[in-house]
Scaffold this motif. Structure first.
Motif, short mmCIF file in Angstrom:
data_model
loop_
_atom_site.label_atom_id
_atom_site.label_comp_id
_atom_site.label_asym_id
_atom_site.label_seq_id
_atom_site.Cartn_x
_atom_site.Cartn_y
_atom_site.Cartn_z
N TYR A 169 1.05 -1.25 0.04
CA TYR A 169 -0.02 0.07 0.16
C TYR A 169 0.92 1.24 -0.09
CZ TYR A 169 -3.82 -2.99 1.14
OH TYR A 169 -4.69 -4.19 1.19
N ASN A 170 2.02 1.09 -0.47
CA ASN A 170 3.10 2.21 -0.58
C ASN A 170 3.45 2.77 0.77
OD1 ASN A 170 2.91 2.21 -3.36
ND2 ASN A 170 1.22 3.70 -3.42
N MET A 171 3.41 1.95 1.93
CA MET A 171 4.18 2.42 3.15
C MET A 171 5.49 1.98 3.34
SD MET A 171 1.48 3.99 4.50
CE MET A 171 -0.12 4.20 3.21
N LYS A 172 6.09 2.84 4.08
CA LYS A 172 7.14 2.31 4.72
C LYS A 172 7.02 1.80 6.09
CE LYS A 172 9.71 4.46 1.49
NZ LYS A 172 10.53 3.57 0.30
N LEU A 173 7.90 1.04 6.54
CA LEU A 173 7.99 0.46 7.98
C LEU A 173 8.88 1.17 8.67
CD1 LEU A 173 8.37 -3.34 7.25
CD2 LEU A 173 6.09 -1.92 7.03
N GLY A 174 7.78 1.92 9.98
CA GLY A 174 8.82 2.53 11.03
C GLY A 174 9.40 1.81 11.90
N ILE A 175 10.74 1.47 11.99
CA ILE A 175 11.26 0.58 12.79
C ILE A 175 11.93 1.38 13.93
CG2 ILE A 175 13.21 -1.01 13.34
CD1 ILE A 175 10.52 -1.77 11.32
N ILE A 193 13.25 -8.25 4.18
CA ILE A 193 12.57 -6.85 3.70
C ILE A 193 13.49 -6.05 3.32
CG2 ILE A 193 11.04 -5.08 4.20
CD1 ILE A 193 9.40 -7.66 4.53
N SER A 194 13.25 -5.44 2.08
CA SER A 194 14.30 -4.63 1.28
C SER A 194 14.57 -3.30 2.25
CB SER A 194 13.96 -4.00 0.08
OG SER A 194 14.75 -3.05 -0.27
N LEU A 195 15.62 -2.91 2.51
CA LEU A 195 15.89 -1.66 3.39
C LEU A 195 15.30 -0.27 2.78
CD1 LEU A 195 17.49 -0.71 5.89
CD2 LEU A 195 19.54 -0.54 4.43
N GLN A 196 15.05 -0.75 1.41
CA GLN A 196 14.48 0.78 0.90
C GLN A 196 13.03 0.97 1.33
OE1 GLN A 196 16.17 2.36 -1.26
NE2 GLN A 196 17.92 0.82 -1.10
N ASN A 197 12.51 -0.01 1.94
CA ASN A 197 11.09 -0.16 2.64
C ASN A 197 11.23 0.47 4.09
OD1 ASN A 197 9.51 -0.90 0.30
ND2 ASN A 197 10.29 -2.70 0.65
N GLU A 239 25.69 3.53 6.44
CA GLU A 239 24.87 3.39 5.12
C GLU A 239 23.34 3.23 5.52
OE1 GLU A 239 24.63 2.41 0.95
OE2 GLU A 239 26.24 3.44 2.04
N ILE A 240 23.13 2.66 6.72
CA ILE A 240 21.81 2.43 7.31
C ILE A 240 21.27 3.98 7.48
CG2 ILE A 240 20.37 1.62 9.15
CD1 ILE A 240 21.42 -0.59 7.63
N ALA A 241 21.89 4.66 7.76
CA ALA A 241 21.60 6.08 8.16
C ALA A 241 21.41 6.78 6.91
CB ALA A 241 22.41 6.76 9.04
N LYS A 242 22.02 6.65 6.05
CA LYS A 242 21.99 7.35 4.68
C LYS A 242 20.60 6.84 3.84
CE LYS A 242 24.43 8.03 0.33
NZ LYS A 242 25.69 7.51 -0.48
N ILE A 243 20.69 5.51 3.98
CA ILE A 243 19.37 5.09 3.18
C ILE A 243 18.12 5.07 3.80
CG2 ILE A 243 18.29 2.77 2.39
CD1 ILE A 243 21.00 1.45 2.09
N THR A 244 18.03 5.30 5.31
CA THR A 244 16.91 5.36 5.83
C THR A 244 16.39 6.89 5.86
OG1 THR A 244 17.99 5.28 7.94
CG2 THR A 244 16.68 3.34 7.29
N THR A 245 17.41 7.75 5.68
CA THR A 245 16.89 9.05 5.65
C THR A 245 16.44 9.26 4.41
OG1 THR A 245 18.32 10.11 7.52
CG2 THR A 245 18.13 11.49 5.46
N GLN A 246 17.05 8.79 3.28
CA GLN A 246 16.68 8.96 1.90
C GLN A 246 15.31 8.41 1.88
OE1 GLN A 246 17.98 10.60 -0.73
NE2 GLN A 246 15.96 10.57 -1.52
N ASN A 247 14.95 7.36 2.56
CA ASN A 247 13.61 6.89 2.43
C ASN A 247 12.68 7.85 2.89
OD1 ASN A 247 14.78 4.43 1.08
ND2 ASN A 247 14.78 3.23 3.27
N SER A 248 13.04 8.42 4.03
CA SER A 248 12.12 9.44 4.88
C SER A 248 12.07 10.72 3.88
CB SER A 248 12.86 9.96 6.02
OG SER A 248 13.94 10.75 5.91
N LYS A 249 13.06 11.05 3.13
CA LYS A 249 12.83 12.08 2.09
C LYS A 249 11.89 11.72 1.14
CE LYS A 249 17.34 14.09 2.72
NZ LYS A 249 18.82 14.31 2.22
#
Length: 254
Positions: A169-175, A193-197, A239-249
């Protein structure tokens, strides 16, 4: 850069040391704080936060499901008034919570559906609160799904199957801190689960990660969540910080 996608910075638990708490978070690398709404009683505190920490604090507007009571229509009118007169970055936190009280289920469903419609009208993401209510949440998302709906499943604690359905449903997972708990369970399948999510959050002052479990949470502790994700995904912390911040953007548009 680290983004805390869900933190209740207006909590009275920070009354004595809010500036220090914010500085600790910044020292830990947190530079963006997304603040969810609960009900009308918190609006002025949220606006003060935005004024006191310009460029750091980004506000949402919405009615939290556990605050859907007899006066819920008045509370929804408050939400509508504010989203019509001011820019917010999401509608949230909204959803359904059947853990504490099931007597307002119908009203929670109405409030959730109504606020999703407003989010789509305003082209804003939604931030979902779900507790003991995955089936009820998914039923409404199925009715409202589309390219114009996206957001975050805040504090995701479901199964792998529920995770995949939420993502559909186009949702990211808040972890958040739950991923560090021995009985949290989501760490057993998250690497599938892809880190992109994934986005990271604290839900401060609640759900502090190990080794602070049971104590007051704060945004600086998000580093413990990122370290756990680093272990799960076998990727460097940066890398985790970079990818998850981009996902939030990608979710919030900034």
């Amino acid at each position: 850069m680290i983004t805390d996608t869900h933190t209740h910075l207006y909590s009275s638990q920070y009354n004595e040391d809010q500036d220090l708490m914010m500085q600790r978070a910044k020292d830990a690398g947190v530079s963006r704080f997304f603040v969810p709404a609960i009900d009308s009683s918190y609006t002025e505190k949220m606006l003060s936060l935005e004024k006191n920490y310009p460029g750091d604090v980004f506000l949402m507007m919405g009615l939290h499901p556990t605050y859907v009571k007899e006066n819920y229509l008045d509370e929804l009118a408050h939400v509508k008034k504010w989203i019509d007169q001011k820019d917010f970055f999401a509608i949230g936190e909204i959803g359904i919570d059947l853990y504490w009280d099931k007597s307002f289920l119908t009203q929670q469903q109405e409030a959730f559906s109504t606020q999703i419609k407003w989010a789509k009208e305003k082209k804003l993401p939604i931030v979902i609160h779900c507790r003991d209510a995955f089936d009820e949440i998914f039923e409404i998302l199925e009715a409202e799904k589309g390219d114009n709906l996206k957001g975050i499943f805040h504090c995701f604690t479901g199964t792998k199957e529920q995770a995949l359905k939420a993502i559909s449903y186009n949702m990211k997972l808040g972890i958040g801190g739950v991923v560090t708990f021995k009985n949290g369970k989501i760490d057993t399948f998250l690497n599938e689960i892809s880190l992109q999510n994934i986005v990271v959050e604290t839900d401060a002052p609640y759900l502090a990660p190990k080794p602070f479990r049971g104590k007051r949470n704060e945004s600086s502790y998000i580093t413990y969540v990122i370290e756990k994700l680093s272990d799960i995904y076998q990727l460097p912390v940066d890398e985790i910080a970079k990818i998850t911040t981009q996902n939030s953007k990608d979710v919030f548009g900034i």
